[in-house]
Design a protein around this motif. Structure first.
Motif, mmCIF file in Angstrom:
data_model
loop_
_atom_site.group_PDB
_atom_site.id
_atom_site.type_symbol
_atom_site.label_atom_id
_atom_site.label_comp_id
_atom_site.label_asym_id
_atom_site.label_seq_id
_atom_site.Cartn_x
_atom_site.Cartn_y
_atom_site.Cartn_z
ATOM 1 N N MET A 18 0.830 -1.202 0.000
ATOM 2 C CA MET A 18 0.000 0.000 0.000
ATOM 3 C C MET A 18 0.864 1.252 0.000
ATOM 4 N N GLU A 19 1.958 1.214 0.746
ATOM 5 C CA GLU A 19 2.867 2.354 0.811
ATOM 6 C C GLU A 19 3.546 2.579 -0.541
ATOM 7 N N THR A 20 3.930 1.494 -1.205
ATOM 8 C CA THR A 20 4.563 1.611 -2.526
ATOM 9 C C THR A 20 3.603 2.251 -3.519
ATOM 10 N N LYS A 21 2.369 1.806 -3.512
ATOM 11 C CA LYS A 21 1.379 2.360 -4.434
ATOM 12 C C LYS A 21 1.117 3.831 -4.118
ATOM 13 N N ARG A 22 1.074 4.161 -2.850
ATOM 14 C CA ARG A 22 0.873 5.562 -2.449
ATOM 15 C C ARG A 22 2.013 6.438 -2.964
ATOM 16 N N LYS A 23 3.245 5.934 -2.865
ATOM 17 C CA LYS A 23 4.407 6.683 -3.342
ATOM 18 C C LYS A 23 4.341 6.889 -4.849
ATOM 19 N N ILE A 24 3.903 5.884 -5.571
ATOM 20 C CA ILE A 24 3.787 5.993 -7.032
ATOM 21 C C ILE A 24 2.766 7.066 -7.406
ATOM 22 N N VAL A 25 1.617 7.047 -6.753
ATOM 23 C CA VAL A 25 0.554 8.013 -7.051
ATOM 24 C C VAL A 25 0.994 9.429 -6.684
ATOM 25 N N ALA A 26 1.634 9.583 -5.522
ATOM 26 C CA ALA A 26 2.096 10.910 -5.098
ATOM 27 C C ALA A 26 3.152 11.454 -6.055
ATOM 28 N N ALA A 27 4.061 10.586 -6.495
ATOM 29 C CA ALA A 27 5.097 10.994 -7.443
ATOM 30 C C ALA A 27 4.474 11.395 -8.772
ATOM 31 N N ALA A 28 3.515 10.616 -9.232
ATOM 32 C CA ALA A 28 2.842 10.918 -10.492
ATOM 33 C C ALA A 28 2.099 12.244 -10.413
ATOM 34 N N PHE A 37 0.452 15.583 -18.100
ATOM 35 C CA PHE A 37 0.294 14.146 -18.283
ATOM 36 C C PHE A 37 1.105 13.623 -19.465
ATOM 37 N N HIS A 38 0.994 14.258 -20.602
ATOM 38 C CA HIS A 38 1.604 13.742 -21.824
ATOM 39 C C HIS A 38 3.132 13.869 -21.818
ATOM 40 N N ALA A 39 3.664 14.823 -21.076
ATOM 41 C CA ALA A 39 5.119 15.022 -21.037
ATOM 42 C C ALA A 39 5.793 14.188 -19.950
ATOM 43 N N THR A 40 4.995 13.404 -19.214
ATOM 44 C CA THR A 40 5.526 12.564 -18.137
ATOM 45 C C THR A 40 5.470 11.104 -18.569
ATOM 46 N N ASN A 41 6.565 10.362 -18.348
ATOM 47 C CA ASN A 41 6.547 8.938 -18.675
ATOM 48 C C ASN A 41 6.680 8.088 -17.415
ATOM 49 N N THR A 42 6.429 6.809 -17.574
ATOM 50 C CA THR A 42 6.416 5.884 -16.435
ATOM 51 C C THR A 42 7.782 5.782 -15.765
ATOM 52 N N LYS A 43 8.833 5.845 -16.562
ATOM 53 C CA LYS A 43 10.183 5.777 -16.000
ATOM 54 C C LYS A 43 10.441 6.938 -15.060
ATOM 55 N N GLU A 44 9.971 8.131 -15.434
ATOM 56 C CA GLU A 44 10.143 9.312 -14.579
ATOM 57 C C GLU A 44 9.335 9.171 -13.289
ATOM 58 N N ILE A 45 8.146 8.604 -13.409
ATOM 59 C CA ILE A 45 7.320 8.396 -12.206
ATOM 60 C C ILE A 45 8.020 7.445 -11.247
ATOM 61 N N ALA A 46 8.576 6.361 -11.782
ATOM 62 C CA ALA A 46 9.283 5.390 -10.943
ATOM 63 C C ALA A 46 10.479 6.039 -10.248
ATOM 64 N N LYS A 47 11.217 6.858 -10.996
ATOM 65 C CA LYS A 47 12.384 7.534 -10.420
ATOM 66 C C LYS A 47 11.976 8.486 -9.307
ATOM 67 N N TYR A 60 -0.030 -0.988 -12.063
ATOM 68 C CA TYR A 60 -0.777 -0.262 -13.082
ATOM 69 C C TYR A 60 -0.485 -0.791 -14.477
ATOM 70 N N THR A 61 -1.530 -0.890 -15.288
ATOM 71 C CA THR A 61 -1.350 -1.365 -16.663
ATOM 72 C C THR A 61 -0.847 -0.258 -17.579
ATOM 73 N N ASP A 62 -1.197 1.011 -17.257
ATOM 74 C CA ASP A 62 -0.731 2.126 -18.085
ATOM 75 C C ASP A 62 -0.767 3.421 -17.279
ATOM 76 N N LYS A 63 -0.287 4.484 -17.915
ATOM 77 C CA LYS A 63 -0.174 5.784 -17.250
ATOM 78 C C LYS A 63 -1.536 6.389 -16.926
ATOM 79 N N MET A 64 -2.523 6.104 -17.764
ATOM 80 C CA MET A 64 -3.860 6.638 -17.518
ATOM 81 C C MET A 64 -4.441 6.114 -16.213
ATOM 82 N N GLU A 65 -4.177 4.843 -15.904
ATOM 83 C CA GLU A 65 -4.655 4.284 -14.638
ATOM 84 C C GLU A 65 -4.013 4.996 -13.448
ATOM 85 N N ILE A 66 -2.758 5.383 -13.606
ATOM 86 C CA ILE A 66 -2.085 6.135 -12.539
ATOM 87 C C ILE A 66 -2.754 7.500 -12.386
#
Length: 217
Positions: A18-28, A37-47, A60-66
């Motif tokens: 749950m904490e990992t998912k929260r961090k991903i959403v907050a970063a995104a 949205f369009h200028a951000t990629n998944t690699k940048e969100i992970a970083k 997440y299956t794609d960036k839109m779900e994030i």
């Protein structure tokens, strides 16, 4: 039985997940606010979230779900801030002009919490029906509580159709609040708020305005 893509994404059941998912959403949310949205990629969100790219795709299956989860978090923060200010527990015995002013000022403050994401949300709503539907669902919540408040005042206001009136009020206040919060007008905020209060008060209680004019004369 074969799994589809969504079946392959994990539902976080443990605190660490749950904490990992929260961090991903907050970063995104942070990146979407800054870059869009369009200028951000998944690699940048992970970083930004300090997790592996594979971890992002395990949830997440794609960036839109994030983005949808980020929007849900934004709406949650918005409502929590309003509740914290007491805007959703309106005191119907309060002076009506003060009540209107308090709600408008609170809404402006809440809109200023994350202006970047708010603007990106408005852009996304124009291109993606599912994002527009999420926003409309939130607006319907505010229509509902406003209509309920108008019904509690039915003996003293001029409104005949509380549901329609609630929609008119919310749409008007929404644009006024955004203009004030996002600096979309040259009119100073206090003057804008004062005119909005006058407009709404005279719409709901025209007899009070007539009475005030008689007293002044």
């Amino acid at each position: 039985m074969e799994e589809n893509d969504q079946d392959k994404t994990r539902i976080p059941r443990q605190q660490r997940s749950m904490e990992t998912k929260r961090k991903i959403v907050a970063a995104a949310m942070k990146l979407f606010s800054e870059k869009g949205f369009h200028a951000t990629n998944t690699k940048e969100i992970a970083k930004e979230a300090k997790v592996a790219v594979g971890s992002v795709y395990s949830y997440y299956t794609d960036k839109m779900e994030i983005f949808k989860d980020a929007l849900a978090l934004f709406h949650e923060r918005f409502t929590t801030a309003l509740r914290g200010h007491g805007a959703l527990q309106l005191n119907t015995s309060q002076n009506k002009r003060e009540l209107i002013r308090d709600v408008i000022e609170i809404l402006i403050k809440v809109h200023e919490i994350d202006i970047g994401f708010h603007r990106e949300m408005d852009i996304m709503k124009m291109s993606y029906p599912e994002i527009k539907n999420m926003g409309n669902k939130k607006l319907r919540f505010f229509y509902k509580i406003t209509a309920r408040l108008l019904r509690s005042w039915k003996q003293e206001i001029r409104i005949k159709d509380p549901d329609a009136a609630a929609t008119v009020i919310i749409l008007a206040v929404h644009r006024i609040v955004e203009a004030a919060a996002f600096g979309e007008t040259d009119i100073p905020r206090e003057r804008l708020i004062e005119e909005a209060v006058d407009m709404l008060h005279s719409y709901l209680w025209p007899k009070d305005i007539k009475h005030m004019s008689t007293d002044i004369s």
